[in-house]
Design an enzyme around this catalytic site. Structure first.
Site, PDB file in Angstrom:
ATOM      1  N   GLU A  10       0.844  -1.200   0.000  1.00 16.44           N
ATOM      2  CA  GLU A  10       0.000   0.000   0.000  1.00 16.44           C
ATOM      3  C   GLU A  10       0.879   1.251   0.000  1.00 16.44           C
ATOM      4  O   GLU A  10       2.106   1.162   0.044  1.00 16.44           O
ATOM      5  CB  GLU A  10      -0.903   0.029   1.249  1.00 16.44           C
ATOM      6  CG  GLU A  10      -2.273  -0.601   1.062  1.00 16.44           C
ATOM      7  CD  GLU A  10      -3.237   0.286   0.277  1.00 16.44           C
ATOM      8  OE1 GLU A  10      -2.794   1.331  -0.261  1.00 16.44           O
ATOM      9  OE2 GLU A  10      -4.413  -0.070   0.194  1.00 16.44           O
ATOM     10  N   GLU A  41     -11.699  -5.093   9.844  1.00 13.11           N
ATOM     11  CA  GLU A  41     -12.518  -4.814   8.658  1.00 13.11           C
ATOM     12  C   GLU A  41     -13.975  -5.209   8.866  1.00 13.11           C
ATOM     13  O   GLU A  41     -14.655  -5.684   7.953  1.00 13.11           O
ATOM     14  CB  GLU A  41     -11.940  -5.524   7.419  1.00 13.11           C
ATOM     15  CG  GLU A  41     -10.515  -5.118   7.120  1.00 13.11           C
ATOM     16  CD  GLU A  41      -9.923  -5.793   5.890  1.00 13.11           C
ATOM     17  OE1 GLU A  41     -10.686  -6.450   5.152  1.00 13.11           O
ATOM     18  OE2 GLU A  41      -8.718  -5.655   5.668  1.00 13.11           O
ATOM     19  N   ASN A  97     -10.094   4.653   2.359  1.00 10.03           N
ATOM     20  CA  ASN A  97      -8.923   4.743   1.493  1.00 10.03           C
ATOM     21  C   ASN A  97      -8.820   6.159   0.943  1.00 10.03           C
ATOM     22  O   ASN A  97      -9.784   6.912   0.924  1.00 10.03           O
ATOM     23  CB  ASN A  97      -8.966   3.711   0.373  1.00 10.03           C
ATOM     24  CG  ASN A  97      -8.180   2.449   0.732  1.00 10.03           C
ATOM     25  OD1 ASN A  97      -6.956   2.484   0.870  1.00 10.03           O
ATOM     26  ND2 ASN A  97      -8.889   1.344   0.921  1.00 10.03           N
ATOM     27  N   ASP A 146      -9.738   0.807  -4.039  1.00  7.80           N
ATOM     28  CA  ASP A 146      -8.731   0.909  -2.982  1.00  7.80           C
ATOM     29  C   ASP A 146      -8.116   2.306  -3.040  1.00  7.80           C
ATOM     30  O   ASP A 146      -8.822   3.287  -3.102  1.00  7.80           O
ATOM     31  CB  ASP A 146      -7.707  -0.222  -3.138  1.00  7.80           C
ATOM     32  CG  ASP A 146      -7.074  -0.634  -1.823  1.00  7.80           C
ATOM     33  OD1 ASP A 146      -6.473   0.226  -1.158  1.00  7.80           O
ATOM     34  OD2 ASP A 146      -7.182  -1.812  -1.451  1.00  7.80           O
TER      35      ASP A 146
END
Length: 291
Positions: free
Chosen positions: A16, A120, A147, A197
């Protein structure tokens, strides 16, 4: 069509936070679940990672030469010379079950970032602004997986992603603050099995997003309409950034944390840092102002 190459087989569990450091001419990205902060030099291929003390969601170059980082338990400074982390402080009001996930700067050097439930499952995530040491909630809240954010070059638009609900939102932005977030793109209507994302904005103001479970990055125009997609040889595509001397190389991170052996056989390069020649360049990112 784009010639997408795996430029670094980092074998990330949850790659990420990719971004270009113009001062050092290197790419930074993180592996959240393995607590790693990676750097990659495209000029010679050199790379290494530093071990973070906790899950690390993002790292942004600051004016001081250090990197401002978002870890599970708060904000840190990373010194590339010593590969050491120094904690600045916690984020007020954040539950211990949350972690920090993604971030960007705006043209004034403020850092926008989001938090999320590490499991999550709970809608405990929200967005924040770090403004020269001051941290306050700003933007949407009550989100399970945040995000972004992503800010355009002129600093008048900011994009927030609600990954679990497959929505990207946009709000007006100025030096004085942020407006109410409104719908921008419903990616679920276009890619029912995939999830938006990390977003990034290019020099034309169009928004790119990685598609988790979607094997691609997608570009949306100013009205939120799908413009193009580029296939990436990984199932779980997380975030893209523009790099290189002319900011025309796209770098893309990916994940493997939910993949089975059969998935890895289908996507053997999953977990790599990928690169391709972007059809549109990015723009120079402002370094974070710490004080």
């Amino acid at each position: 069509m784009a010639d997408v190459k795996a430029v670094l087989p980092a074998e990330t569990k949850l790659g990420e936070g990719v971004l270009w450091d113009a001062q050092r001419q290197v790419v930074w990205f993180v592996d959240i679940k393995r607590h790693r902060l990676w750097h990659f030099d495209p000029a010679n291929g050199s790379n290494s990672y530093a071990e973070a003390p906790e899950q690390i969601g993002w790292a942004i170059p600051a004016e001081t030469g250090k990197l401002l980082c978002g870890l599970k338990d708060g904000l840190y400074l990373f010194d590339p010379e010593t590969a050491s982390f120094e904690k600045l402080g916690s984020v007020p009001g954040e539950p211990a079950t949350n972690r920090l996930n993604d971030a960007c700067t705006d043209p004034w050097g403020r850092v926008w970032f989001g938090s999320m439930d590490d499991g999550e499952a709970n809608a405990s995530g929200r967005f924040y602004i770090f403004d020269r040491g001051d941290i306050r909630a700003a933007g949407p809240q009550g989100i399970t997986i945040t995000n972004g954010p992503a800010v355009n070059a002129t600093g008048d638009r900011i994009y927030f992603t609600n990954t679990s609900e497959q929505k990207i939102m946009v709000a007006d932005l100025s030096p004085r603050g942020v407006g109410e977030a409104r719908p921008f793109a419903d990616t679920g209507a276009l890619f029912p099995a995939a999830y938006p994302d990390g977003p990034v904005v290019d020099a034309e103001g169009y928004v790119w997003t990685g598609l988790y479970l979607g094997s691609k990055v997608a570009r949306f125009d100013l009205d939120g309409k799908l413009d193009t997609t580029i296939d990436i040889p990984a199932r779980d595509v997380t975030k893209m950034a523009f790099g290189g001397a002319d900011l025309s190389t796209a770098y893309v991170t990916s994940a493997t944390k939910n993949m089975e052996p059969a998935d890895m056989e289908k996507y053997p390069a999953a977990g790599s840092l990928f690169a391709f020649a972007a059809p549109v360049a990015g723009f120079a990112q402002t370094r974070a102002k710490l004080g």
